[in-house]
Write a protein that holds these residues in place. Structure first.
Motif, PDB file in Angstrom:
ATOM      1  N   VAL A  21      34.831  69.764  13.989  1.00 37.56           N
ATOM      2  CA  VAL A  21      35.290  68.320  12.583  1.00 37.56           C
ATOM      3  C   VAL A  21      33.694  69.190  11.753  1.00 37.56           C
ATOM      4  CG1 VAL A  21      33.999  66.529  11.468  1.00 37.56           C
ATOM      5  CG2 VAL A  21      35.852  66.217  13.850  1.00 37.56           C
ATOM      6  N   LEU A  22      32.451  69.505  12.970  1.00 41.68           N
ATOM      7  CA  LEU A  22      31.580  69.859  11.309  1.00 41.68           C
ATOM      8  C   LEU A  22      31.831  71.457  11.081  1.00 41.68           C
ATOM      9  CD1 LEU A  22      28.510  69.132  13.841  1.00 41.68           C
ATOM     10  CD2 LEU A  22      29.199  67.958  11.604  1.00 41.68           C
ATOM     11  N   GLU A  23      32.150  72.354  12.098  1.00 46.64           N
ATOM     12  CA  GLU A  23      32.983  73.706  11.318  1.00 46.64           C
ATOM     13  C   GLU A  23      33.272  73.548  10.795  1.00 46.64           C
ATOM     14  OE1 GLU A  23      33.077  75.599  14.735  1.00 46.64           O
ATOM     15  OE2 GLU A  23      31.039  75.925  15.407  1.00 46.64           O
ATOM     16  N   GLY A  24      34.393  72.302  10.438  1.00 43.20           N
ATOM     17  CA  GLY A  24      35.480  72.391   9.410  1.00 43.20           C
ATOM     18  C   GLY A  24      35.810  71.717   8.590  1.00 43.20           C
ATOM     19  N   ILE A  25      34.575  71.236   7.796  1.00 41.19           N
ATOM     20  CA  ILE A  25      34.469  70.426   6.556  1.00 41.19           C
ATOM     21  C   ILE A  25      34.096  72.168   5.322  1.00 41.19           C
ATOM     22  CG2 ILE A  25      32.552  70.000   4.736  1.00 41.19           C
ATOM     23  CD1 ILE A  25      31.298  68.276   7.593  1.00 41.19           C
ATOM     24  N   ASN A  26      35.202  72.211   4.534  1.00 39.69           N
ATOM     25  CA  ASN A  26      35.706  73.449   3.747  1.00 39.69           C
ATOM     26  C   ASN A  26      34.889  73.370   2.822  1.00 39.69           C
ATOM     27  OD1 ASN A  26      37.018  75.186   2.719  1.00 39.69           O
ATOM     28  ND2 ASN A  26      38.930  75.149   3.453  1.00 39.69           N
ATOM     29  N   PRO A  27      34.121  73.869   1.496  1.00 32.86           N
ATOM     30  CA  PRO A  27      33.442  74.089   0.695  1.00 32.86           C
ATOM     31  C   PRO A  27      34.733  74.975  -0.174  1.00 32.86           C
ATOM     32  CG  PRO A  27      32.695  75.731   2.127  1.00 32.86           C
ATOM     33  CD  PRO A  27      33.747  75.339   2.927  1.00 32.86           C
ATOM     34  N   ASN A  28      36.194  75.251   0.420  1.00 33.90           N
ATOM     35  CA  ASN A  28      36.795  75.498  -0.581  1.00 33.90           C
ATOM     36  C   ASN A  28      37.675  74.725  -0.337  1.00 33.90           C
ATOM     37  OD1 ASN A  28      36.442  78.069  -1.030  1.00 33.90           O
ATOM     38  ND2 ASN A  28      36.758  78.772   1.096  1.00 33.90           N
ATOM     39  N   ALA A  29      37.415  73.448   0.212  1.00 34.33           N
ATOM     40  CA  ALA A  29      39.319  72.054   0.039  1.00 34.33           C
ATOM     41  C   ALA A  29      38.656  71.231  -0.889  1.00 34.33           C
ATOM     42  CB  ALA A  29      38.804  71.999   1.233  1.00 34.33           C
ATOM     43  N   LEU A  30      39.421  70.900  -1.639  1.00 38.76           N
ATOM     44  CA  LEU A  30      39.230  69.654  -2.463  1.00 38.76           C
ATOM     45  C   LEU A  30      38.827  68.489  -1.712  1.00 38.76           C
ATOM     46  CD1 LEU A  30      39.759  68.049  -5.083  1.00 38.76           C
ATOM     47  CD2 LEU A  30      41.691  67.114  -4.432  1.00 38.76           C
ATOM     48  N   LEU A  31      37.622  68.277  -2.344  1.00 39.97           N
ATOM     49  CA  LEU A  31      36.904  67.050  -1.326  1.00 39.97           C
ATOM     50  C   LEU A  31      36.314  65.863  -1.989  1.00 39.97           C
ATOM     51  CD1 LEU A  31      35.170  67.620   1.264  1.00 39.97           C
ATOM     52  CD2 LEU A  31      33.231  68.117   0.486  1.00 39.97           C
ATOM     53  N   ILE A  32      37.322  64.804  -1.945  1.00 43.58           N
ATOM     54  CA  ILE A  32      37.132  63.417  -2.107  1.00 43.58           C
ATOM     55  C   ILE A  32      35.828  62.769  -1.241  1.00 43.58           C
ATOM     56  CG2 ILE A  32      38.638  61.431  -2.652  1.00 43.58           C
ATOM     57  CD1 ILE A  32      40.687  63.686  -3.178  1.00 43.58           C
ATOM     58  N   GLY A  33      35.409  61.484  -2.304  1.00 43.23           N
ATOM     59  CA  GLY A  33      34.660  61.106  -1.719  1.00 43.23           C
ATOM     60  C   GLY A  33      34.597  59.577  -1.944  1.00 43.23           C
ATOM     61  N   PHE A  34      34.357  58.623  -0.999  1.00 44.52           N
ATOM     62  CA  PHE A  34      34.520  57.438  -1.347  1.00 44.52           C
ATOM     63  C   PHE A  34      33.753  56.945  -0.936  1.00 44.52           C
ATOM     64  CE2 PHE A  34      35.527  53.313  -0.533  1.00 44.52           C
ATOM     65  CZ  PHE A  34      36.353  52.774  -0.896  1.00 44.52           C
ATOM     66  N   GLY A  35      32.617  56.313  -1.841  1.00 53.54           N
ATOM     67  CA  GLY A  35      31.343  55.673  -0.833  1.00 53.54           C
ATOM     68  C   GLY A  35      30.753  54.439  -1.884  1.00 53.54           C
ATOM     69  N   ARG A  36      30.957  53.095  -1.038  1.00 46.29           N
ATOM     70  CA  ARG A  36      30.499  51.658  -1.320  1.00 46.29           C
ATOM     71  C   ARG A  36      30.229  50.645  -0.953  1.00 46.29           C
ATOM     72  NH1 ARG A  36      33.992  54.247  -4.303  1.00 46.29           N
ATOM     73  NH2 ARG A  36      33.417  53.104  -6.189  1.00 46.29           N
ATOM     74  N   ARG A  37      29.842  49.104  -0.960  1.00 47.55           N
ATOM     75  CA  ARG A  37      30.170  48.532  -0.435  1.00 47.55           C
ATOM     76  C   ARG A  37      31.556  47.750   0.286  1.00 47.55           C
ATOM     77  NH1 ARG A  37      30.573  43.029  -1.482  1.00 47.55           N
ATOM     78  NH2 ARG A  37      30.309  43.544  -3.237  1.00 47.55           N
ATOM     79  N   PHE A  38      31.572  47.870   2.044  1.00 48.77           N
ATOM     80  CA  PHE A  38      32.607  47.421   1.964  1.00 48.77           C
ATOM     81  C   PHE A  38      33.128  46.393   2.148  1.00 48.77           C
ATOM     82  CE2 PHE A  38      33.379  51.504   3.255  1.00 48.77           C
ATOM     83  CZ  PHE A  38      34.270  52.405   3.514  1.00 48.77           C
ATOM     84  N   ALA A  39      33.543  45.468   0.973  1.00 46.33           N
ATOM     85  CA  ALA A  39      34.065  44.489   0.432  1.00 46.33           C
ATOM     86  C   ALA A  39      35.353  44.596   1.031  1.00 46.33           C
ATOM     87  CB  ALA A  39      33.619  43.770  -0.713  1.00 46.33           C
ATOM     88  N   THR A  40      36.235  43.645   0.976  1.00 52.51           N
ATOM     89  CA  THR A  40      37.795  43.540   0.879  1.00 52.51           C
ATOM     90  C   THR A  40      38.076  44.171   0.020  1.00 52.51           C
ATOM     91  OG1 THR A  40      38.268  41.408   0.733  1.00 52.51           O
ATOM     92  CG2 THR A  40      38.102  42.555   3.428  1.00 52.51           C
ATOM     93  N   TYR A  41      37.835  43.552  -1.523  1.00 52.50           N
ATOM     94  CA  TYR A  41      38.480  43.224  -2.246  1.00 52.50           C
ATOM     95  C   TYR A  41      38.486  45.228  -3.396  1.00 52.50           C
ATOM     96  CZ  TYR A  41      33.865  43.657  -5.114  1.00 52.50           C
ATOM     97  OH  TYR A  41      32.912  43.905  -5.982  1.00 52.50           O
ATOM     98  N   LYS A  42      37.202  45.948  -2.383  1.00 55.08           N
ATOM     99  CA  LYS A  42      36.856  47.736  -2.784  1.00 55.08           C
ATOM    100  C   LYS A  42      38.061  48.086  -2.677  1.00 55.08           C
ATOM    101  CE  LYS A  42      32.573  46.990  -4.445  1.00 55.08           C
ATOM    102  NZ  LYS A  42      32.532  47.181  -5.791  1.00 55.08           N
ATOM    103  N   ARG A  43      38.910  47.634  -1.347  1.00 56.66           N
ATOM    104  CA  ARG A  43      40.608  48.839  -0.596  1.00 56.66           C
ATOM    105  C   ARG A  43      40.089  49.725  -0.433  1.00 56.66           C
ATOM    106  NH1 ARG A  43      45.587  47.282  -5.027  1.00 56.66           N
ATOM    107  NH2 ARG A  43      44.080  48.223  -5.991  1.00 56.66           N
ATOM    108  N   ALA A  44      39.286  49.814   0.158  1.00 57.81           N
ATOM    109  CA  ALA A  44      39.018  51.174   1.124  1.00 57.81           C
ATOM    110  C   ALA A  44      39.973  51.933   2.494  1.00 57.81           C
ATOM    111  CB  ALA A  44      37.302  51.125   2.067  1.00 57.81           C
ATOM    112  N   HIS A  45      40.821  50.754   2.533  1.00 57.53           N
ATOM    113  CA  HIS A  45      42.016  50.835   3.280  1.00 57.53           C
ATOM    114  C   HIS A  45      43.042  51.728   2.766  1.00 57.53           C
ATOM    115  CE1 HIS A  45      42.774  47.055   1.058  1.00 57.53           C
ATOM    116  NE2 HIS A  45      44.106  47.000   1.769  1.00 57.53           N
ATOM    117  N   LEU A  46      43.298  51.422   1.038  1.00 56.72           N
ATOM    118  CA  LEU A  46      44.208  51.502   0.375  1.00 56.72           C
ATOM    119  C   LEU A  46      44.742  52.889   0.507  1.00 56.72           C
ATOM    120  CD1 LEU A  46      46.384  50.047  -1.747  1.00 56.72           C
ATOM    121  CD2 LEU A  46      44.687  51.499  -3.333  1.00 56.72           C
TER     122      LEU A  46
END
Length: 858
Positions: free
Chosen positions: A491-516
C-alpha cells in the motif's frame, strides 16, 4: 541464614528540566507565544531549522520545541551566523506587522465562539465551525480590525482518533499541558497572582482562570474552570468540547455567554458590535441586558433595544434538530434568577427562546439569539435562504424570503491554507503585494499567463510531500498494527504520484455521504484498477463519539479498502486534524464533496483546495452552489430528482462515476507526450482565476463589515446618543402601538367602488382600483398597507410573488383611506390579500416589531 535482599520503595521527586534560552534567543520565546507564526511560512522554516527532529516530534509546537532544546542545540544555534541572521529578519517582520496601528475607521467587535481552530497544537476545536472561527481571528489580525474574542481552554480538547483492527473508531481524550502551549495566563496587576473570574450561577459561584492567546494583533481570551477553587462538578465544565450531558452543555453555554461578557467588563473591554458565532454563545445577551438594567438602571425594554442594536447572530446549522434546546426546568435551574433582576416575568423570559410564545416548547438558544439580535445571517447564499425558511415560524405574518436573515459566505484564511510553495508562486507571478490584493479577480488573472510547466511543478512538489508524509507518518503505525506487513508495504509503495489522487476529508456525519462513492463497487473497481489511467482515493475524518452512524461509515470504508481489488486504491488516514488537512487538501488533485443537499451550510475544505490549485468535484450545495464555474471544476446538480434519498444517492453516485470516466480521468491523462495535461492545468488556472479570489477570509471579513458591522455600529451609536433618547422613544412608541393595535378596525374594502369577492378571475393587463378604509381608533402610528400576492410552488408551499404598497389618500380624524391602482401584469394562480404593518423610521426592519394584520379582499 543472612537476608541478602532488602529495599524500601523509592519516593520520587518530579523534576521537569527545560531549556533556559540565552538572551540572544529570547525573541524565539516571544515569537512562539504569538500565533503569527502559524500563518508565516518563514517563521515555520525558522523553528524547523532549529531542530527538524524536535519540530516533527512536537507536531510543530515551537513552545514545546524551545523547552526541549539541549545545551548542545543552543550552542549550535547561537554559533550559526546564518540562522541568527534569519531570526533577526523574522523578528523584524513580526515587529513591523505587530506595531502597525489598528484600523479605527471600522467598528470594533467582540466575537464569541465555543471553538477555535487556530493550530493543531492548540486543541480547542473539533471541525469546520472552529476552523472557520480560527481563520476569522487570523484575518481580523491581518485586516487590523479591533477585535477581541472569547472562548474556552479545554483540558482535554477534542478526541484523538485511532482505529481498531476491525475498523472501529476509538476516541482518546488526552490532557493538554497548558505550560507547553502558545498561550499566556492572565495575572493580576502584581504579575504574580492569577486573575480569577468569578461567575455567579443561580446558587453558587464558578471560578475561572483566564488564558490569553495572541493571534497576531488581536487577543483571544479562554476561560478555564479546571482549578482547585471549583468543585469536581464545576471543574469539568471546560474539560471537553461538546462533552457531557445536556446539563453540562447548559453550564458551558451559561459560562461562555454570561461569563464571557463579565470577563470583558472586568478587563475594561467594550466593543461596538457583539457577534455570536452560533447559538452556543446566545446568553451573552442575557448578561448584556443585566448590565443595562442593573448597572445603568434602564428598563428591560430600553435595554433590549440597546442590546439588539449592536448584536449579530451567525447560524451554521441548516436543520432545526442541529440547534440547542433546553427543557424549561433545566433552564430554570440555571437562569431562574434572571427575570426578576431584569424586571420581567419568567414566562416572558422563556418566550424569548420559543418560536411560539406561550407554548410549552423547549427553550431554543437560536430563537433567543434571533430575539436579542438585530441581525442574523447564514454562511452561504443557499444557507441564507434555508435559514429564512427554518426561522420563518419566529415571525408569523411574513414570508421566509422577506425575513431580514442575510448571509455571508464563508471564506478561508489564505496565508494559513495556501502551501508555502504556492505563496511564493503567488508573490512571484501575482505581485509582492498579492496578499493585499487577494480578493481581486484581476490580480488572480495573471495566473493565466504563467507557464503551465511551472504551475504543474509547484503542484507536483506538494503532491510528493503529501505522499512522503503518508509513508513516514502512517507507515510505521500501519506496520505495527498489521497482520500482513507485506500488504502494508504494498500500500505504502503503491501510492502513485502519477495517479489521479482524489481526497475526501471532513466530519463523518451521515449527511456528508462518505459512502456515496461505494454505491456501485464493480464500477468503482473498474475506475481504480485501470492500469493505463491509475486513480486513487484518500479518505479521512472523525465521527462524533455519540454518532454510531458516522462511525459505521468509517468502518464500512475501511472494510472496502481491505478488499483485494481496492487495497492501495482506497486509503483511510486516521486522526484528521489541521496539520493533516493542510497537507492533504493541498496535495491531492481533486477534492471530493458529496453532501445531501441542502444540508451543507457552507463548507470550507473545498475553498482551501482552491487556494492550492486543487480542483473541486462537489454537489452544488453550500459555497460551491455559488462558487462553481464551468471549466474550473465539476458539479453535481442542486436539483433533486427523487424524494427517496436512497434513489437520489444512486443517481448522484452514477453521476460521479460518469464524470470520472468521461471527463475527469480523460482530461487528467490527456498529456500528449508531456509530463502533464495542458487541459488539466488550464482548468487549475481557471479555478484560481475565477473562484479563489471570492472565497478568501479577507472577502468574508469585508462582507461582515459592509453588510452587518457598520450598520449595527451606526444604529447602536444613534440609539445611545443623548442618553439613549431614540431608544426610549422607540420603547414608548412600541408600548403605544401595542396598547391600541387591537382597536384598529376595517371599515370597508372595495374594488372600483364595488365589493370584491366575485369570481376572482382577472385578465393580464386589466386595471382595478383597490381601496381600504380603516378606523385607527386611538392608534397614532403610521401604517404600511400592502397588497400581497403569493403562489404555491411545486411542493405546495406558499411563496411571495409580489407586494405593492397602497397610498394614503385621506386622513380625517381616526379614519384613513388607502388606495392602489393595480395592473394585473402576471398570469397564474395567486393568493391575494391586504397586509397592515406599523412603521417607524427608526425600525431597522419590519421583523423588529412584527405586528401584522391581514385583511381579506373578499
Amino acid at each position: 541464614m543472612i537476608a541478602s535482599k532488602r529495599a524500601n520503595d523509592p519516593v520520587w521527586t518530579s523534576i521537569y528540566a527545560y531549556a533556559q534560552l540565552p538572551a540572544e534567543l529570547a525573541r524565539l520565546e516571544e515569537l512562539a507565544h504569538n500565533l503569527w507564526w502559524v500563518w508565516n511560512p518563514r517563521a515555520h522554516r525558522l523553528y524547523k531549522a532549529l531542530s527538524p527532529e524536535l519540530w516533527e516530534s512536537t507536531e510543530g509546537n515551537p513552545v514545546m520545541l524551545l523547552r526541549q532544546l539541549s545545551s548542545e542545540d543552543i550552542q549550535r544555534i547561537t554559533s550559526d551566523a546564518a540562522l541568527m541572521a534569519e531570526l533577526e529578519a523574522v523578528y523584524a517582520d513580526y515587529k513591523a506587522y505587530i506595531d502597525e496601528p489598528a484600523d479605527t475607521e471600522r467598528p470594533s467587535v467582540a466575537y464569541f465562539s465555543m471553538e477555535y481552530g487556530l493550530t493543531n497544537v492548540l486543541k480547542i476545536y473539533s471541525g469546520g465551525l472552529g476552523v472557520l472561527a480560527g481563520d476569522y481571528l487570523k484575518e481580523a489580525s491581518d485586516s487590523n480590525v479591533r477585535m477581541t474574542a472569547v472562548g474556552f481552554l479545554y483540558r482535554y480538547g477534542y478526541f484523538t482518533q485511532t482505529l481498531s483492527p476491525e475498523g472501529q473508531q476509538q476516541a482518546t481524550y488526552e490532557a493538554q499541558d497548558f505550560a507547553q502551549l502558545p498561550i499566556e495566563q492572565v495575572f493580576q496587576q502584581d504579575g504574580q497572582t492569577p486573575f480569577v473570574l468569578e461567575v455567579p450561577y443561580s446558587n453558587h459561584t464558578v471560578y475561572c482562570h483566564v488564558w490569553k492567546v495572541k493571534v497576531g494583533r488581536i487577543s483571544l481570551y479562554l476561560l478555564d474552570t479546571d482549578i482547585a477553587q471549583n468543585s469536581e462538578w464545576d471543574r469539568s465544565i471546560t474539560h471537553q468540547l461538546y462533552g457531557g450531558d445536556w446539563e453540562n452543555r447548559m453550564k458551558q453555554e451559561y459560562l461562555l455567554g454570561m461569563g464571557g461578557v463579565q470577563l470583558l467588563t472586568k478587563l475594561g473591554i467594550k466593543k461596538d458590535v457583539y457577534h455570536m458565532n452560533e447559538g452556543h454563545a446566545a446568553f451573552m445577551n442575557a448578561q448584556r441586558l443585566l448590565d443595562y438594567v442593573e448597572g445603568e438602571g434602564r428598563s428591560f425594554d430600553e435595554a433590549l433595544e440597546l442590546v439588539r442594536a449592536s448584536s449579530l447572530y451567525t447560524v451554521h446549522t441548516p436543520v432545526p434538530a442541529g440547534h440547542d434546546y433546553f427543557a424549561e426546568d433545566l433552564l430554570g435551574k440555571y437562569l431562574g434568577h434572571l427575570p426578576q433582576r431584569l424586571g420581567i416575568s419568567w414566562g416572558e423570559f422563556v418566550d424569548l427562546g420559543r418560536e411560539h410564545p406561550g407554548s410549552d416548547e423547549k427553550f431554543s438558544m437560536s430563537v433567543f439569539a434571533l430575539n436579542t439580535c438585530q441581525e442574523a445571517n447564514g454562511v452561504s447564499l443557499l444557507h441564507g435562504r434555508v435559514s429564512q425558511q427554518m426561522f420563518a415560524p419566529v415571525w408569523r405574518g411574513f414570508f421566509p424570503e422577506e425575513l431580514h436573515v442575510g448571509y455571508v459566505t464563508n471564506g478561508v484564511h489564505l496565508p494559513t491554507w495556501a502551501a508555502p510553495e504556492w505563496q511564493a508562486f503567488y508573490r512571484k507571478h501575482l505581485g509582492e503585494d498579492f496578499i493585499k490584493q487577494q480578493t481581486s479577480e484581476e490580480t488572480w488573472s495573471r495566473v493565466q499567463s504563467v507557464p503551465s510547466e511551472e504551475l504543474w511543478d509547484t503542484h507536483l512538489t506538494i503532491k510528493h510531500r503529501l505522499i512522503e508524509h503518508i509513508r513516514t507518518f502512517y507507515g510505521e503505525k500501519w506496520l505495527r498494527g498489521s497482520a500482513a506487513p507485506e500488504t502494508t508495504m504494498s500500500v505504502l509503495e503503491g501510492i502513485n504520484p502519477n495517479a489521479l489522487l482524489i481526497g475526501f476529508g471532513r466530519r463523518f456525519a451521515t449527511y456528508k455521504r462518505a459512502h456515496l462513492l461505494f454505491t456501485d463497487l464493480e464500477r468503482l473497481e473498474r475506475i481504480v484498477n485501470n492500469p493505463k489511467y491509475p486513480v486513487q482515493f484518500l479518505f479521512t475524518g472523525k465521527a462524533h463519539p455519540a454518532d454510531g452512524g458516522g462511525q459505521g461509515l468509517i468502518k464500512y470504508i475501511l472494510e472496502i479498502s481491505r478488499r483485494p481489488e481496492f487495497v492501495g486504491k482506497i486509503i483511510f488516514l486516521e486522526n484528521y486534524d489541521m496539520r493533516l488537512a493542510s497537507k492533504l487538501i493541498a496535495g491531492v488533485d481533486i477534492w471530493l464533496n458529496t453532501p445531501t443537499r441542502p444540508l451543507e451550510a457552507s463548507g470550507t475544505s473545498g475553498e482551501k483546495a482552491e487556494m492550492n490549485g486543487v480542483l473541486n468535484l462537489s454537489v452544488l450545495d453550500g459555497w460551491w452552489y455559488e462558487g462553481y464555474r464551468e471549466g474550473a471544476g465539476w458539479a453535481l446538480t442542486d436539483k433533486r430528482t427523487f424524494t427517496d434519498q436512497s434513489l437520489q444517492d444512486k443517481l448522484d453516485a452514477t453521476t460521479i462515476y460518469d464524470l470520472l470516466e468521461k471527463e475527469i480521468v480523460p482530461l487528467y491523462f490527456n498529456r500528449e507526450g508531456k509530463a502533464f495535461s495542458e487541459g488539466w492545468v488550464q482548468t487549475m488556472k481557471n479555478s484560481m482565476n475565477y473562484i479563489a479570489p471570492h472565497y478568501t477570509m479577507r472577502r468574508m471579513m469585508d462582507d461582515y463589515f459592509d453588510r452587518f458591522y457598520c450598520k449595527l455600529a451606526a444604529r447602536s451609536a444613534r440609539l445611545h446618543a443623548d442618553n439613549n433618547a431614540i431608544a426610549r422613544e422607540l420603547v414608548d412608541w412600541k408600548h403605544g402601538v401595542l396598547a391600541h393595535w387591537d382597536g384598529l378596525q376595517v371599515v370597508s374594502v372595495s374594488n372600483d367602488g364595488h365589493s370584491i369577492g366575485s369570481s376572482g378571475q382577472r385578465h393580464t393587463g386589466s386595471t382595478e382600483t383597490i381601496q381600504l378604509v380603516l378606523d385607527k381608533g386611538a392608534l397614532s402610528c403610521d401604517l404600511l398597507v400592502e397588497l400581497v400576492d403569493a403562489a404555491e410552488d411545486d411542493k405546495g408551499q406558499l411563496k411571495l410573488v409580489e407586494k405593492t404598497p397602497l397610498r394614503l389618500i385621506d386622513s380625517t380624524g381616526s379614519r384613513c383611506t388607502y388606495e392602489l391602482n393595480f395592473v394585473q401584469s402576471k398570469p397564474g394562480h395567486f393568493k391575494r390579500a391586504l397586509r397592515i404593518l406599523p412603521t417607524h423610521p427608526e425600525l431597522p426592519h419590519q421583523m423588529d416589531f412584527a405586528l401584522v394584520r391581514w385583511v381579506a379582499l373578499g
